[in-house]
Design a protein around this motif. Sequence first.
Motif, PDB file in Angstrom:
ATOM      1  N   GLN A 182       0.819  -1.256   0.048  1.00 13.19           N
ATOM      2  CA  GLN A 182      -0.133  -0.197  -0.008  1.00 13.19           C
ATOM      3  C   GLN A 182       0.970   1.145  -0.126  1.00 13.19           C
ATOM      4  OE1 GLN A 182      -0.215  -2.673   2.090  1.00 13.19           O
ATOM      5  NE2 GLN A 182      -1.830  -2.433   3.609  1.00 13.19           N
ATOM      6  N   CYS A 183       2.039   1.155   0.810  1.00 17.54           N
ATOM      7  CA  CYS A 183       2.883   2.391   0.793  1.00 17.54           C
ATOM      8  C   CYS A 183       3.619   2.698  -0.554  1.00 17.54           C
ATOM      9  CB  CYS A 183       3.894   2.214   1.839  1.00 17.54           C
ATOM     10  SG  CYS A 183       3.178   2.357   3.713  1.00 17.54           S
ATOM     11  N   TYR A 184       3.700   1.697  -1.255  1.00 18.97           N
ATOM     12  CA  TYR A 184       4.336   1.975  -2.665  1.00 18.97           C
ATOM     13  C   TYR A 184       3.393   2.109  -3.888  1.00 18.97           C
ATOM     14  CZ  TYR A 184       7.523  -0.284   0.515  1.00 18.97           C
ATOM     15  OH  TYR A 184       8.029  -0.574   1.748  1.00 18.97           O
ATOM     16  N   ALA A 185       2.278   1.751  -3.845  1.00 14.30           N
ATOM     17  CA  ALA A 185       1.302   1.845  -4.700  1.00 14.30           C
ATOM     18  C   ALA A 185       0.639   3.264  -4.749  1.00 14.30           C
ATOM     19  CB  ALA A 185       0.209   0.666  -4.832  1.00 14.30           C
ATOM     20  N   ASP A 186       0.463   3.730  -3.665  1.00 14.17           N
ATOM     21  CA  ASP A 186      -0.403   4.861  -3.618  1.00 14.17           C
ATOM     22  C   ASP A 186       0.236   5.987  -2.827  1.00 14.17           C
ATOM     23  OD1 ASP A 186      -2.559   6.681  -3.320  1.00 14.17           O
ATOM     24  OD2 ASP A 186      -3.939   5.413  -2.305  1.00 14.17           O
ATOM     25  N   LYS A 187       0.423   7.185  -3.524  1.00 14.36           N
ATOM     26  CA  LYS A 187       1.342   8.306  -2.457  1.00 14.36           C
ATOM     27  C   LYS A 187       0.373   8.763  -1.350  1.00 14.36           C
ATOM     28  CE  LYS A 187       3.699  12.284  -4.158  1.00 14.36           C
ATOM     29  NZ  LYS A 187       3.966  13.271  -5.094  1.00 14.36           N
ATOM     30  N   LEU A 196       7.755   5.354  -2.321  1.00 16.33           N
ATOM     31  CA  LEU A 196       7.364   5.315  -3.642  1.00 16.33           C
ATOM     32  C   LEU A 196       8.643   4.548  -4.481  1.00 16.33           C
ATOM     33  CD1 LEU A 196       4.893   8.290  -4.268  1.00 16.33           C
ATOM     34  CD2 LEU A 196       4.406   6.033  -3.852  1.00 16.33           C
ATOM     35  N   ASN A 197       9.787   4.927  -4.202  1.00 18.46           N
ATOM     36  CA  ASN A 197      10.836   4.617  -4.935  1.00 18.46           C
ATOM     37  C   ASN A 197      11.574   3.261  -4.236  1.00 18.46           C
ATOM     38  OD1 ASN A 197      10.990   7.023  -6.607  1.00 18.46           O
ATOM     39  ND2 ASN A 197      12.150   7.955  -5.441  1.00 18.46           N
ATOM     40  N   ARG A 198      11.121   3.050  -3.243  1.00 26.44           N
ATOM     41  CA  ARG A 198      11.386   1.595  -2.617  1.00 26.44           C
ATOM     42  C   ARG A 198      12.745   1.674  -1.926  1.00 26.44           C
ATOM     43  NH1 ARG A 198       8.125  -0.019  -6.611  1.00 26.44           N
ATOM     44  NH2 ARG A 198       6.347  -1.629  -5.881  1.00 26.44           N
ATOM     45  N   ASP A 199      13.117   2.906  -1.581  1.00 28.68           N
ATOM     46  CA  ASP A 199      14.239   3.552  -0.922  1.00 28.68           C
ATOM     47  C   ASP A 199      14.169   2.966   0.606  1.00 28.68           C
ATOM     48  OD1 ASP A 199      15.956   4.228  -3.136  1.00 28.68           O
ATOM     49  OD2 ASP A 199      15.056   5.981  -2.870  1.00 28.68           O
ATOM     50  N   ALA A 240       6.889  19.088   6.975  1.00 27.69           N
ATOM     51  CA  ALA A 240       6.003  18.846   5.740  1.00 27.69           C
ATOM     52  C   ALA A 240       7.138  18.393   4.552  1.00 27.69           C
ATOM     53  CB  ALA A 240       5.300  20.083   5.432  1.00 27.69           C
ATOM     54  N   GLN A 241       8.260  18.867   4.589  1.00 23.04           N
ATOM     55  CA  GLN A 241       9.249  18.395   3.624  1.00 23.04           C
ATOM     56  C   GLN A 241       9.928  17.201   3.842  1.00 23.04           C
ATOM     57  OE1 GLN A 241      11.958  21.959   4.223  1.00 23.04           O
ATOM     58  NE2 GLN A 241      11.334  22.779   2.143  1.00 23.04           N
ATOM     59  N   ALA A 242      10.080  16.921   4.973  1.00 17.19           N
ATOM     60  CA  ALA A 242      10.625  15.609   5.517  1.00 17.19           C
ATOM     61  C   ALA A 242       9.577  14.675   5.053  1.00 17.19           C
ATOM     62  CB  ALA A 242      10.972  15.691   7.011  1.00 17.19           C
ATOM     63  N   ILE A 243       8.113  14.914   5.375  1.00 21.57           N
ATOM     64  CA  ILE A 243       7.346  14.032   5.166  1.00 21.57           C
ATOM     65  C   ILE A 243       7.262  13.636   3.418  1.00 21.57           C
ATOM     66  CG2 ILE A 243       4.667  13.509   4.880  1.00 21.57           C
ATOM     67  CD1 ILE A 243       4.897  14.341   7.798  1.00 21.57           C
ATOM     68  N   ARG A 244       7.375  14.591   2.685  1.00 21.27           N
ATOM     69  CA  ARG A 244       7.355  14.583   1.338  1.00 21.27           C
ATOM     70  C   ARG A 244       8.501  13.662   0.747  1.00 21.27           C
ATOM     71  NH1 ARG A 244       5.272  19.814   1.233  1.00 21.27           N
ATOM     72  NH2 ARG A 244       7.494  20.690   1.218  1.00 21.27           N
ATOM     73  N   TYR A 245       9.837  14.054   1.420  1.00 21.90           N
ATOM     74  CA  TYR A 245      10.919  13.056   0.942  1.00 21.90           C
ATOM     75  C   TYR A 245      10.772  11.695   1.597  1.00 21.90           C
ATOM     76  CZ  TYR A 245      15.722  11.782   0.924  1.00 21.90           C
ATOM     77  OH  TYR A 245      16.742  11.290   0.531  1.00 21.90           O
TER      78      TYR A 245
END
Length: 124
Positions: free
Chosen positions: A49-54, A105-108, A94-99
């Motif tokens: 779920q964490c990788y398929a949906d932003k 999403l990139n599976r890092d 907010a920037q940290a959460i976006r990162y």
Amino acid sequence: MDLLKYPGVGRSGHFCKGHYLYCNFGYQYLACKAADKPDDPLLGLPMMQCYADKYYARQFLMTLHQWKNPLDIISRLMSYLLGDEQSLSRFSEAQAIRYLVDSLLNRDLLVFEMDEPRMTYSGH
């Protein structure tokens, strides 16, 4: 209740191998880099779920349990991913959460469920 303790998880600096998280329902998760994934066949697959949906990934990070997680869990995750505690000062939350969402999403950054699924009794 912590079910498992993996070596290095929850530490700081270059000895860190990830962090435990608690969702808003109190279930435990492991967040780690792919290179730091514990060699445990019972760990299972990361939460897709964490990788398929932003949107889901963002909501998951924004609604972590308020008192089971450390107050600075977002900062700890950023420090772990960046490998540098000094660079945190240039990010707002907010920037940290976006990162972190981009990292998911990139599976890092991988998130694994640690709690076993609960069995419910239907009465029949």
